[in-house]
Design an enzyme around this catalytic site. Structure first.
Site, PDB file in Angstrom:
ATOM      1  N   LEU A 166      -1.585   5.139  -1.888  1.00  0.00           N
ATOM      2  CA  LEU A 166      -1.094   5.492  -0.548  1.00  0.00           C
ATOM      3  C   LEU A 166      -0.589   4.236   0.142  1.00  0.00           C
ATOM      4  CD1 LEU A 166      -1.021   7.276   2.150  1.00  0.00           C
ATOM      5  CD2 LEU A 166      -3.358   6.462   2.521  1.00  0.00           C
ATOM      6  N   ALA A 198      -6.325   4.744  -3.784  1.00  0.00           N
ATOM      7  CA  ALA A 198      -6.104   3.302  -3.652  1.00  0.00           C
ATOM      8  C   ALA A 198      -5.093   3.029  -2.548  1.00  0.00           C
ATOM      9  CB  ALA A 198      -5.596   2.732  -4.976  1.00  0.00           C
ATOM     10  N   HIS A 199      -5.423   2.075  -1.687  1.00  0.00           N
ATOM     11  CA  HIS A 199      -4.479   1.737  -0.629  1.00  0.00           C
ATOM     12  C   HIS A 199      -4.812   0.381  -0.040  1.00  0.00           C
ATOM     13  CE1 HIS A 199      -7.347   2.482   2.663  1.00  0.00           C
ATOM     14  NE2 HIS A 199      -7.822   3.427   1.881  1.00  0.00           N
ATOM     15  N   GLY A 200      -3.834  -0.197   0.653  1.00  0.00           N
ATOM     16  CA  GLY A 200      -4.058  -1.437   1.387  1.00  0.00           C
ATOM     17  C   GLY A 200      -3.867  -1.177   2.862  1.00  0.00           C
TER      18      GLY A 200
END
Lengths: 89, 155
Positions: free
Chosen positions: B114, B76-78
């Protein structure tokens, strides 16, 4: 030859895919670079021969001149090898 | 005597994980809850702000479950943004697997969070992560760990 690895943002999953794809290309003796990029940028690019991505993003990449190669398991080098070989060899 | 971190096979991962950014055996109600937990660990360890956690949720809402990159594993990340204070990783193992909507790789048992400050400076972290996640034995160690120390020993 240009290959791009595509994910939502171009910083996470696509980077992992790029690294494993480059490993496989080296083993296959194929001279190609793999760039990691986001879906948004990939949709604007028309010069990649192959787009590597996850099955979930394939729909968003339809209509480009590139061949789309979906990879299900990013760490399964056998899967990546089989699919890249089928496209390139 | 050298500290264990100097002997690490994965120096970039050792630095990317904070002491309190690993949670073992968490109970997640759904995909969003699982991603939130990974985001909260990045916040708790001083690597990002709560806005970043929201951007992790937005990414999945926009682009679907593509973050599930291998059987049982989600990253999971943006986007890199002001909400990222420092490069970081978090890790959550789930007591019960959670469906993310990935046809190929559901259900998820391991969620990594992350956050990165730009497109390039986390490349060494990703290289090490690819090695660890590509090693079935290491993944099993992570999935079967009963506390975070057992996972930290890997790095």
């Amino acid at each position: 030859m240009k290959i791009i690895a595509v994910c939502g943002m171009g910083i996470g999953t696509s980077v992992l895919l790029k690294m494993n794809a480059e490993k496989v290309l080296r083993q296959l003796g194929i001279d190609a670079t793999v760039d990691a990029t986001s879906v948004a940028i990939a949709r604007e690019s028309r010069d990649a021969q192959i787009i590597l991505t996850t099955p979930d993003l394939v729909d968003q990449l339809q209509g480009l001149p590139s061949e789309i190669v979906p990879i299900e398991h990013f760490f399964d080098l056998e899967e990546i090898t089989a699919k890249l070989s089928a496209s390139l060899l | 005597m050298a500290s264990p971190k100097q002997l690490s096979n994965y120096p970039a991962l050792a630095k990317a994980f904070a002491d309190n950014s690993i949670r073992v055996g968490a109970i997640a109600l759904d995909r969003e809850h699982a991603i939130e937990m990974a985001g909260e660990l990045l916040v708790a360890s001083g690597r990002s702000t709560p806005e970043y956690t929201q951007s992790m949720l937005d990414a999945v809402a926009e682009n679907g479950p593509y973050i599930v990159i291998a059987p049982g594993i989600a990253l999971a990340h943006g986007r890199p943004s002001e909400a990222v204070l420092e490069i970081g990783l978090s890790l959550v193992t789930l007591a019960e697997p959670v469906v993310f909507g990935s046809e190929a790789n559901d259900p998820v048992r391991l969620v990594l969070g992350l956050c990165a400050t730009d497109h390039n400076s986390h490349i060494d972290i990703m290289a090490e992560l690819a090695t660890v996640l590509g090693d079935a034995e290491s993944v099993n160690t992570v999935l079967n760990a009963v506390d975070s120390d057992q996972i930290r020993l890997l790095f």
